[in-house]
Motif scaffolding. Structure first.
Motif, PDB file in Angstrom:
ATOM      1  N   GLU A  13       0.831  -1.209   0.000  1.00  0.00           N
ATOM      2  CA  GLU A  13       0.000   0.000   0.000  1.00  0.00           C
ATOM      3  C   GLU A  13       0.864   1.256   0.000  1.00  0.00           C
ATOM      4  O   GLU A  13       0.583   2.235  -0.699  1.00  0.00           O
ATOM      5  CB  GLU A  13      -0.907   0.006   1.220  1.00  0.00           C
ATOM      6  N   ALA A  14       1.961   1.230   0.763  1.00  0.00           N
ATOM      7  CA  ALA A  14       2.861   2.380   0.791  1.00  0.00           C
ATOM      8  C   ALA A  14       3.505   2.608  -0.562  1.00  0.00           C
ATOM      9  O   ALA A  14       3.660   3.751  -1.028  1.00  0.00           O
ATOM     10  CB  ALA A  14       3.929   2.162   1.869  1.00  0.00           C
ATOM     11  N   ALA A  15       3.882   1.494  -1.282  1.00  0.00           N
ATOM     12  CA  ALA A  15       4.481   1.631  -2.615  1.00  0.00           C
ATOM     13  C   ALA A  15       3.469   2.170  -3.618  1.00  0.00           C
ATOM     14  O   ALA A  15       3.792   3.002  -4.483  1.00  0.00           O
ATOM     15  CB  ALA A  15       5.038   0.280  -3.067  1.00  0.00           C
ATOM     16  N   TRP A  16       2.227   1.710  -3.507  1.00  0.00           N
ATOM     17  CA  TRP A  16       1.177   2.180  -4.430  1.00  0.00           C
ATOM     18  C   TRP A  16       0.909   3.667  -4.245  1.00  0.00           C
ATOM     19  O   TRP A  16       0.803   4.420  -5.226  1.00  0.00           O
ATOM     20  CB  TRP A  16      -0.104   1.373  -4.192  1.00  0.00           C
ATOM     21  N   ARG A  17       0.822   4.099  -2.988  1.00  0.00           N
ATOM     22  CA  ARG A  17       0.566   5.522  -2.731  1.00  0.00           C
ATOM     23  C   ARG A  17       1.733   6.380  -3.205  1.00  0.00           C
ATOM     24  O   ARG A  17       1.543   7.497  -3.693  1.00  0.00           O
ATOM     25  CB  ARG A  17       0.321   5.733  -1.233  1.00  0.00           C
ATOM     26  N   ASP A  18       2.968   5.861  -3.078  1.00  0.00           N
ATOM     27  CA  ASP A  18       4.121   6.617  -3.545  1.00  0.00           C
ATOM     28  C   ASP A  18       4.063   6.786  -5.068  1.00  0.00           C
ATOM     29  O   ASP A  18       4.308   7.879  -5.608  1.00  0.00           O
ATOM     30  CB  ASP A  18       5.404   5.893  -3.139  1.00  0.00           C
ATOM     31  N   GLY A  19       3.705   5.666  -5.801  1.00  0.00           N
ATOM     32  CA  GLY A  19       3.615   5.759  -7.256  1.00  0.00           C
ATOM     33  C   GLY A  19       2.477   6.659  -7.707  1.00  0.00           C
ATOM     34  O   GLY A  19       2.606   7.394  -8.700  1.00  0.00           O
ATOM     35  N   TYR A  20       1.361   6.609  -6.967  1.00  0.00           N
ATOM     36  CA  TYR A  20       0.216   7.458  -7.344  1.00  0.00           C
ATOM     37  C   TYR A  20       0.564   8.950  -7.205  1.00  0.00           C
ATOM     38  O   TYR A  20       0.263   9.763  -8.080  1.00  0.00           O
ATOM     39  CB  TYR A  20      -0.983   7.114  -6.458  1.00  0.00           C
ATOM     40  N   ALA A  21       1.247   9.289  -6.089  1.00  0.00           N
ATOM     41  CA  ALA A  21       1.634  10.683  -5.872  1.00  0.00           C
ATOM     42  C   ALA A  21       2.609  11.162  -6.939  1.00  0.00           C
ATOM     43  O   ALA A  21       2.520  12.299  -7.433  1.00  0.00           O
ATOM     44  CB  ALA A  21       2.245  10.840  -4.479  1.00  0.00           C
ATOM     45  N   LYS A  22       3.552  10.275  -7.356  1.00  0.00           N
ATOM     46  CA  LYS A  22       4.514  10.668  -8.390  1.00  0.00           C
ATOM     47  C   LYS A  22       3.841  10.787  -9.750  1.00  0.00           C
ATOM     48  O   LYS A  22       4.235  11.620 -10.586  1.00  0.00           O
ATOM     49  CB  LYS A  22       5.656   9.654  -8.443  1.00  0.00           C
ATOM     50  N   ASP A  25       2.276  14.166 -10.028  1.00  0.00           N
ATOM     51  CA  ASP A  25       3.280  15.216 -10.213  1.00  0.00           C
ATOM     52  C   ASP A  25       4.045  15.087 -11.518  1.00  0.00           C
ATOM     53  O   ASP A  25       4.874  15.946 -11.849  1.00  0.00           O
ATOM     54  CB  ASP A  25       4.290  15.186  -9.055  1.00  0.00           C
ATOM     55  N   GLY A  26       3.836  13.968 -12.257  1.00  0.00           N
ATOM     56  CA  GLY A  26       4.556  13.780 -13.516  1.00  0.00           C
ATOM     57  C   GLY A  26       5.935  13.190 -13.349  1.00  0.00           C
ATOM     58  O   GLY A  26       6.763  13.279 -14.275  1.00  0.00           O
ATOM     59  N   ARG A  27       6.235  12.527 -12.206  1.00  0.00           N
ATOM     60  CA  ARG A  27       7.536  11.913 -12.002  1.00  0.00           C
ATOM     61  C   ARG A  27       7.439  10.414 -12.278  1.00  0.00           C
ATOM     62  O   ARG A  27       6.378   9.818 -12.112  1.00  0.00           O
ATOM     63  CB  ARG A  27       8.006  12.133 -10.566  1.00  0.00           C
ATOM     64  N   ASP A  28       8.568   9.807 -12.706  1.00  0.00           N
ATOM     65  CA  ASP A  28       8.561   8.379 -13.014  1.00  0.00           C
ATOM     66  C   ASP A  28       9.737   7.640 -12.378  1.00  0.00           C
ATOM     67  O   ASP A  28      10.099   6.543 -12.815  1.00  0.00           O
ATOM     68  CB  ASP A  28       8.577   8.151 -14.531  1.00  0.00           C
ATOM     69  N   ASP A  29      10.388   8.222 -11.327  1.00  0.00           N
ATOM     70  CA  ASP A  29      11.522   7.584 -10.691  1.00  0.00           C
ATOM     71  C   ASP A  29      11.031   6.501  -9.734  1.00  0.00           C
ATOM     72  O   ASP A  29       9.937   6.579  -9.173  1.00  0.00           O
ATOM     73  CB  ASP A  29      12.383   8.596  -9.939  1.00  0.00           C
ATOM     74  N   LEU A  30      11.879   5.452  -9.571  1.00  0.00           N
ATOM     75  CA  LEU A  30      11.530   4.342  -8.688  1.00  0.00           C
ATOM     76  C   LEU A  30      11.665   4.779  -7.228  1.00  0.00           C
ATOM     77  O   LEU A  30      12.560   5.553  -6.874  1.00  0.00           O
ATOM     78  CB  LEU A  30      12.438   3.147  -8.950  1.00  0.00           C
ATOM     79  N   PRO A  31      10.794   4.264  -6.378  1.00  0.00           N
ATOM     80  CA  PRO A  31      10.891   4.629  -4.961  1.00  0.00           C
ATOM     81  C   PRO A  31      11.996   3.845  -4.251  1.00  0.00           C
ATOM     82  O   PRO A  31      12.474   2.833  -4.769  1.00  0.00           O
ATOM     83  CB  PRO A  31       9.517   4.255  -4.411  1.00  0.00           C
ATOM     84  N   ASP A  32      12.357   4.321  -3.068  1.00  0.00           N
ATOM     85  CA  ASP A  32      13.275   3.589  -2.192  1.00  0.00           C
ATOM     86  C   ASP A  32      12.429   2.665  -1.335  1.00  0.00           C
ATOM     87  O   ASP A  32      11.832   3.068  -0.340  1.00  0.00           O
ATOM     88  CB  ASP A  32      14.062   4.569  -1.313  1.00  0.00           C
ATOM     89  N   PHE A  33      12.342   1.401  -1.783  1.00  0.00           N
ATOM     90  CA  PHE A  33      11.432   0.475  -1.124  1.00  0.00           C
ATOM     91  C   PHE A  33      11.802   0.240   0.350  1.00  0.00           C
ATOM     92  O   PHE A  33      10.932  -0.031   1.182  1.00  0.00           O
ATOM     93  CB  PHE A  33      11.422  -0.862  -1.879  1.00  0.00           C
ATOM     94  N   ALA A  34      13.101   0.362   0.688  1.00  0.00           N
ATOM     95  CA  ALA A  34      13.501   0.154   2.084  1.00  0.00           C
ATOM     96  C   ALA A  34      12.902   1.218   2.996  1.00  0.00           C
ATOM     97  O   ALA A  34      12.556   0.963   4.147  1.00  0.00           O
ATOM     98  CB  ALA A  34      15.025   0.157   2.203  1.00  0.00           C
ATOM     99  N   SER A  35      12.773   2.434   2.445  1.00  0.00           N
ATOM    100  CA  SER A  35      12.205   3.512   3.267  1.00  0.00           C
ATOM    101  C   SER A  35      10.706   3.367   3.452  1.00  0.00           C
ATOM    102  O   SER A  35      10.115   4.007   4.318  1.00  0.00           O
ATOM    103  CB  SER A  35      12.515   4.874   2.621  1.00  0.00           C
ATOM    104  N   LEU A  36      10.074   2.546   2.588  1.00  0.00           N
ATOM    105  CA  LEU A  36       8.624   2.337   2.686  1.00  0.00           C
ATOM    106  C   LEU A  36       8.272   1.139   3.561  1.00  0.00           C
ATOM    107  O   LEU A  36       7.100   0.858   3.783  1.00  0.00           O
ATOM    108  CB  LEU A  36       8.039   2.121   1.280  1.00  0.00           C
ATOM    109  N   LYS A  37       9.307   0.437   4.062  1.00  0.00           N
ATOM    110  CA  LYS A  37       9.056  -0.740   4.892  1.00  0.00           C
ATOM    111  C   LYS A  37       8.364  -0.343   6.185  1.00  0.00           C
ATOM    112  O   LYS A  37       8.778   0.587   6.860  1.00  0.00           O
ATOM    113  CB  LYS A  37      10.388  -1.421   5.208  1.00  0.00           C
ATOM    114  N   PRO A  38       7.275  -1.002   6.557  1.00  0.00           N
ATOM    115  CA  PRO A  38       6.557  -0.652   7.789  1.00  0.00           C
ATOM    116  C   PRO A  38       7.447  -0.854   9.014  1.00  0.00           C
ATOM    117  O   PRO A  38       8.210  -1.818   9.084  1.00  0.00           O
ATOM    118  CB  PRO A  38       5.355  -1.598   7.798  1.00  0.00           C
TER     119      PRO A  38
END
Length: 378
Positions: A13-22, A25-38
């Motif tokens: 869910e955290a990864a999905w929300r990060d991609g939706y927000a990007k 905003d028109g961004r397409d960079d990959l998230p830092d999955f370690a920072s999204l770890k609960p």
């Protein structure tokens, strides 16, 4: 943290929300999955007071440690063939026969004094500390004010060179003596006034048997009501004839201040002053020697005043240090712990740190104190 389905769902869910927000905003960079770890939920620690009431755990070190005034069981596991952990076993091995770890063992009765010395220090358990009463406000006394007051009551030699505490005691005694003298004087004056205002009259009295008696009757002016005639009004004075103006008064001349006693100008004046101040003039020749001797006396008096003011140059209020310290040693190095704040100091009263959560090591305030400890430890 164990990877359960609930954790995976939170991570996705955290990864999905990060991609939706990007995407917005028109961004397409990959998230830092370690920072999204609960983050795993933090277990709430029981209070030290509650921990002190827990039953003895035979799987842990049996040493009792002090935490915020409460005695709790050491949380480390004991070594094979021992009842203590490595830290407490090392402390125990360094003690003389008949002694024990400082705060005793958790499966034994809680001591009142530390057990690592023959005459241990009293342990300030949290549930045995007396309730602190508020300090009554006291008038701040300055050394200079006390010296000025004492100089009006007793000779200066009686308090010359006294330290601050002794000077305060002498000041309070003279204050009490002055109050006592004032009260006695007031009572005597009141008694004399009452006796002088009292009128006594004697009346001769004879009874039916012919015996004569004298009866004294005491009258106080306040008990007698007197009726005095009103005085006649005084006649109005006749107006005096206007007098001719006389010569103008001579202007007043300003008084010339005489030189102060403490600044003599002749050898005779120096001798008189030295006699008053109890300064020995033996061996002095000429005005220059007398002047140097006088300046030396003033400098000595100034140094004594500064020494009475104490080490705190900003304020010479009479205050006392109310801190209580508990002495202990860690790895053979002596330290002091403030019973109220929990702060730890070295024997030179330098703040070095506080206990860690387990109470078996110090969180150092700087690397310098940590290195000093490593150097001095057994």
């Amino acid at each position: 943290m164990k990877l359960t389905q609930a954790v995976v769902d939170q991570w996705l869910e955290a990864a999905w929300r990060d991609g939706y927000a990007k995407g917005v905003d028109g961004r397409d960079d990959l998230p830092d999955f370690a920072s999204l770890k609960p983050e795993p939920p933090k277990a709430e620690k029981s209070s030290f007071e509650e921990a002190s009431k827990l039953p003895f755990n035979p799987d842990k070190c049996c040493a009792r440690i002090l935490k915020d005034g409460w005695g709790i069981q050491c949380t480390r596991s004991f070594m094979d063939g021992c009842v203590f952990c490595k830290t407490h076993q090392k402390k125990f091995d360094g003690l003389e026969e008949g002694l024990d770890v400082p705060f005793g063992r958790f499966n034994e009765e809680r001591p009142t004094h530390s057990k690592d010395k023959k005459e241990g220090n009293k342990i300030a358990w949290a549930d045995t500390k007396p309730t602190k009463k508020g300090k009554s406000p006291s008038t701040s006394l300055k050394v200079g004010e006390m010296r000025d007051f004492l100089s009006t009551r007793i000779p200066n030699e009686n308090f010359k060179g006294l330290k601050k505490a002794d000077l305060r005691d002498l000041y309070e005694k003279e204050k009490e003596k002055m109050a006592s003298d004032s009260s006695s004087s007031s009572d005597e004056e009141s008694s004399e006034k009452e006796s002088s205002d009292e009128n006594v009259s004697v009346i001769n009295y004879s009874n039916s048997s012919g015996e004569n008696y004298e009866v004294e009757i005491h009258h106080h002016p306040s008990d007698i009501t007197s009726f005095e005639p009103e005085p006649e009004p005084a006649p109005e004075p006749e107006p005096e004839p206007a007098s001719e103006p006389g010569p103008a008064p001579a202007p007043e001349t300003e008084a010339v201040d005489s030189p102060p006693v403490d600044s003599p100008n002749t050898i005779s004046e120096y001798k008189a002053l030295f006699k008053k101040l109890n300064i020995d003039p033996e061996g002095l020749k000429g005005k220059r020697d007398y002047k140097l001797k006088h300046e030396e006396y003033l400098k000595e008096l100034e140094d004594q005043t500064e020494s009475l003011s104490g080490s705190d140059s900003d304020s010479d209020d009479l205050e006392e240090d109310k801190s209580n310290y508990q002495a202990f040693d860690l790895d053979g190095v002596e330290y002091l712990e403030d019973e109220d704040t929990g702060k730890i100091y070295n024997p030179r009263h330098q703040y070095v740190g506080v206990w860690n959560d387990d109470g078996d090591d110090i969180v150092w305030s700087s690397d310098e104190f940590k290195e000093q400890h490593e150097t001095q430890r057994d």
